[in-house]
Design a protein around this motif. Structure first.
Motif, mmCIF file in Angstrom:
data_model
loop_
_atom_site.group_PDB
_atom_site.id
_atom_site.type_symbol
_atom_site.label_atom_id
_atom_site.label_comp_id
_atom_site.label_asym_id
_atom_site.label_seq_id
_atom_site.Cartn_x
_atom_site.Cartn_y
_atom_site.Cartn_z
ATOM 1 N N THR A 73 -20.881 -6.178 -23.899
ATOM 2 C CA THR A 73 -22.202 -6.312 -24.522
ATOM 3 C C THR A 73 -22.623 -5.074 -25.309
ATOM 4 N N GLY A 74 -22.008 -3.925 -25.024
ATOM 5 C CA GLY A 74 -22.392 -2.676 -25.664
ATOM 6 C C GLY A 74 -23.572 -1.992 -24.994
ATOM 7 N N ALA A 75 -24.143 -2.608 -23.980
ATOM 8 C CA ALA A 75 -25.305 -2.039 -23.297
ATOM 9 C C ALA A 75 -24.872 -0.993 -22.269
ATOM 10 N N GLN A 76 -25.681 0.033 -22.103
ATOM 11 C CA GLN A 76 -25.419 1.111 -21.130
ATOM 12 C C GLN A 76 -26.002 0.686 -19.773
ATOM 13 N N VAL A 77 -25.276 -0.165 -19.041
ATOM 14 C CA VAL A 77 -25.851 -0.782 -17.839
ATOM 15 C C VAL A 77 -24.961 -0.764 -16.599
ATOM 16 N N LEU A 78 -23.735 -0.275 -16.686
ATOM 17 C CA LEU A 78 -22.845 -0.398 -15.533
ATOM 18 C C LEU A 78 -23.375 0.335 -14.306
ATOM 19 N N SER A 79 -24.162 1.390 -14.487
ATOM 20 C CA SER A 79 -24.730 2.096 -13.339
ATOM 21 C C SER A 79 -25.697 1.208 -12.561
ATOM 22 N N ARG A 80 -26.147 0.132 -13.146
ATOM 23 C CA ARG A 80 -27.080 -0.796 -12.495
ATOM 24 C C ARG A 80 -26.385 -2.032 -11.927
ATOM 25 N N GLY A 81 -25.048 -2.036 -11.979
ATOM 26 C CA GLY A 81 -24.299 -3.191 -11.503
ATOM 27 C C GLY A 81 -24.162 -3.231 -9.987
ATOM 28 N N LEU A 82 -23.674 -4.351 -9.498
ATOM 29 C CA LEU A 82 -23.420 -4.543 -8.072
ATOM 30 C C LEU A 82 -22.008 -4.089 -7.746
ATOM 31 N N THR A 83 -21.835 -3.387 -6.637
ATOM 32 C CA THR A 83 -20.511 -2.922 -6.241
ATOM 33 C C THR A 83 -19.925 -3.827 -5.178
ATOM 34 N N GLY A 84 -18.605 -3.791 -5.092
ATOM 35 C CA GLY A 84 -17.888 -4.579 -4.094
ATOM 36 C C GLY A 84 -16.440 -4.151 -4.047
ATOM 37 N N THR A 85 -15.632 -4.937 -3.357
ATOM 38 C CA THR A 85 -14.204 -4.678 -3.253
ATOM 39 C C THR A 85 -13.463 -5.992 -3.433
ATOM 40 N N ALA A 86 -12.406 -5.970 -4.236
ATOM 41 C CA ALA A 86 -11.553 -7.139 -4.440
ATOM 42 C C ALA A 86 -10.109 -6.704 -4.241
ATOM 43 N N ALA A 87 -9.425 -7.294 -3.283
ATOM 44 C CA ALA A 87 -8.029 -6.956 -2.982
ATOM 45 C C ALA A 87 -7.868 -5.449 -2.762
ATOM 46 N N GLY A 88 -8.837 -4.853 -2.069
ATOM 47 C CA GLY A 88 -8.770 -3.430 -1.767
ATOM 48 C C GLY A 88 -9.168 -2.516 -2.900
ATOM 49 N N ARG A 89 -9.604 -3.069 -4.013
ATOM 50 C CA ARG A 89 -10.000 -2.269 -5.180
ATOM 51 C C ARG A 89 -11.528 -2.228 -5.289
ATOM 52 N N PRO A 90 -12.127 -1.026 -5.235
ATOM 53 C CA PRO A 90 -13.581 -0.947 -5.401
ATOM 54 C C PRO A 90 -13.943 -1.232 -6.851
ATOM 55 N N TYR A 91 -15.030 -1.975 -7.049
ATOM 56 C CA TYR A 91 -15.434 -2.320 -8.408
ATOM 57 C C TYR A 91 -16.948 -2.313 -8.537
ATOM 58 N N VAL A 92 -17.399 -2.316 -9.789
ATOM 59 C CA VAL A 92 -18.795 -2.578 -10.113
ATOM 60 C C VAL A 92 -18.800 -3.780 -11.049
ATOM 61 N N ALA A 93 -19.719 -4.710 -10.797
ATOM 62 C CA ALA A 93 -19.877 -5.881 -11.659
ATOM 63 C C ALA A 93 -21.029 -5.612 -12.616
ATOM 64 N N SER A 94 -20.787 -5.822 -13.895
ATOM 65 C CA SER A 94 -21.836 -5.621 -14.887
ATOM 66 C C SER A 94 -23.036 -6.499 -14.549
#
Length: 127
Positions: A73-94
Protein backbone atom coordinates in the motif's frame (compact mmCIF):
# COMPACT_ATOMS: atom_id res chain seq x y z
CA UNK A 1 19.47 -3.75 3.23
CA UNK A 2 21.01 -4.75 6.54
CA UNK A 3 20.90 -8.36 7.70
CA UNK A 4 18.59 -8.82 10.66
CA UNK A 5 19.82 -10.15 13.94
CA UNK A 6 18.02 -10.67 17.20
CA UNK A 7 19.08 -9.66 20.65
CA UNK A 8 18.10 -11.42 23.86
CA UNK A 9 16.44 -8.82 26.05
CA UNK A 10 16.38 -9.26 29.84
CA UNK A 11 13.11 -8.43 31.51
CA UNK A 12 14.31 -6.56 34.59
CA UNK A 13 13.67 -3.31 36.38
CA UNK A 14 16.61 -1.94 34.38
CA UNK A 15 14.41 -1.86 31.24
CA UNK A 16 13.81 1.85 31.79
CA UNK A 17 17.55 2.53 31.50
CA UNK A 18 18.22 0.01 28.71
CA UNK A 19 18.31 1.58 25.25
CA UNK A 20 17.30 -0.24 22.07
CA UNK A 21 19.48 0.67 19.08
CA UNK A 22 19.23 0.03 15.33
CA UNK A 23 22.28 -0.31 13.08
CA UNK A 24 22.06 2.25 10.28
CA UNK A 25 24.51 3.32 7.57
CA UNK A 26 26.29 5.67 10.00
CA UNK A 27 26.43 3.31 13.00
CA UNK A 28 24.16 2.49 15.93
CA UNK A 29 21.15 4.78 16.42
CA UNK A 30 19.38 4.90 19.81
CA UNK A 31 15.63 4.49 19.24
CA UNK A 32 13.82 4.04 22.55
CA UNK A 33 14.11 2.51 25.98
CA UNK A 34 13.34 -1.17 26.34
CA UNK A 35 10.27 -0.49 28.48
CA UNK A 36 8.62 1.10 25.40
CA UNK A 37 8.54 -2.29 23.65
CA UNK A 38 5.92 -4.87 24.61
CA UNK A 39 5.34 -8.23 22.95
CA UNK A 40 2.62 -7.85 20.36
CA UNK A 41 3.02 -4.08 19.99
CA UNK A 42 5.33 -2.21 17.64
CA UNK A 43 7.08 1.15 17.88
CA UNK A 44 7.86 3.29 14.82
CA UNK A 45 11.17 5.14 14.51
CA UNK A 46 12.21 7.82 12.03
CA UNK A 47 15.74 7.13 10.76
CA UNK A 48 18.24 9.84 9.75
CA UNK A 49 17.78 9.06 6.02
CA UNK A 50 14.02 9.68 6.27
CA UNK A 51 13.07 5.99 6.23
CA UNK A 52 10.99 4.53 9.05
CA UNK A 53 11.62 1.36 11.02
CA UNK A 54 9.18 -0.73 13.05
CA UNK A 55 10.58 -2.28 16.25
CA UNK A 56 9.13 -5.31 18.03
CA UNK A 57 9.96 -7.76 20.80
CA UNK A 58 8.59 -11.26 21.00
CA UNK A 59 7.53 -13.13 24.14
CA UNK A 60 11.00 -14.68 24.41
CA UNK A 61 12.52 -11.18 24.62
CA UNK A 62 14.13 -11.04 21.18
CA UNK A 63 14.09 -7.62 19.51
CA UNK A 64 13.48 -7.12 15.78
CA UNK A 65 13.43 -4.13 13.43
CA UNK A 66 11.98 -4.05 9.92
CA UNK A 67 10.98 -1.28 7.54
CA UNK A 68 7.72 0.36 8.57
CA UNK A 69 6.47 0.84 4.98
CA UNK A 70 3.89 -1.70 3.78
CA UNK A 71 5.09 -2.49 0.23
CA UNK A 72 1.56 -3.37 -0.91
CA UNK A 73 0.00 0.00 0.00
CA UNK A 74 2.97 2.35 0.52
CA UNK A 75 1.64 3.34 3.94
CA UNK A 76 3.98 3.56 6.96
CA UNK A 77 1.91 1.19 9.14
CA UNK A 78 3.74 -2.06 9.90
CA UNK A 79 4.53 -0.89 13.45
CA UNK A 80 0.76 -0.96 14.05
CA UNK A 81 0.30 -4.51 12.77
CA UNK A 82 -0.60 -7.65 14.71
CA UNK A 83 2.23 -10.03 15.59
CA UNK A 84 2.18 -13.80 15.61
CA UNK A 85 4.12 -16.91 14.69
CA UNK A 86 3.71 -19.18 11.66
CA UNK A 87 5.74 -22.40 11.42
CA UNK A 88 8.11 -21.04 14.07
CA UNK A 89 8.64 -17.75 12.23
CA UNK A 90 7.71 -14.53 14.07
CA UNK A 91 5.78 -12.13 11.87
CA UNK A 92 3.81 -8.91 11.80
CA UNK A 93 0.61 -8.70 9.75
CA UNK A 94 -0.02 -5.39 8.03
CA UNK A 95 -3.04 -3.66 9.56
CA UNK A 96 -4.29 -2.77 6.07
CA UNK A 97 -4.29 -5.77 3.74
CA UNK A 98 -3.08 -8.34 6.33
CA UNK A 99 0.03 -9.61 4.49
CA UNK A 100 2.45 -11.15 7.01
CA UNK A 101 6.13 -10.15 7.13
CA UNK A 102 8.79 -12.30 8.80
CA UNK A 103 10.40 -10.20 11.54
CA UNK A 104 13.81 -11.86 11.11
CA UNK A 105 14.14 -11.85 7.31
CA UNK A 106 11.61 -9.25 6.12
CA UNK A 107 10.14 -11.78 3.67
CA UNK A 108 6.40 -11.61 3.01
CA UNK A 109 4.99 -14.98 4.09
CA UNK A 110 2.05 -14.56 1.71
CA UNK A 111 4.07 -13.47 -1.35
CA UNK A 112 7.78 -14.49 -1.19
CA UNK A 113 8.59 -12.16 -4.10
CA UNK A 114 8.01 -9.18 -1.77
CA UNK A 115 10.04 -8.17 1.29
CA UNK A 116 10.74 -5.25 3.60
CA UNK A 117 14.15 -4.10 4.85
CA UNK A 118 15.47 -5.51 8.12
CA UNK A 119 17.82 -3.88 10.60
CA UNK A 120 20.24 -5.25 13.16
CA UNK A 121 19.13 -4.47 16.72
CA UNK A 122 20.98 -4.36 20.04
CA UNK A 123 20.33 -3.21 23.58
CA UNK A 124 22.73 -1.16 25.71
CA UNK A 125 22.79 -0.17 29.35
CA UNK A 126 20.67 -1.50 32.15
CA UNK A 127 21.73 -4.25 34.49
Amino acid sequence: MTTATTTEVATTDAAESTTVEILGPDGWLPVCTLDRLSPGRGVAALLPDGAQAALFTDRAGRAYAIGNRDPFTGAQVLSRGLTGTAAGRPYVASPLLKQRFDLASGECLDDPSVSVPTYSVRTRGGA
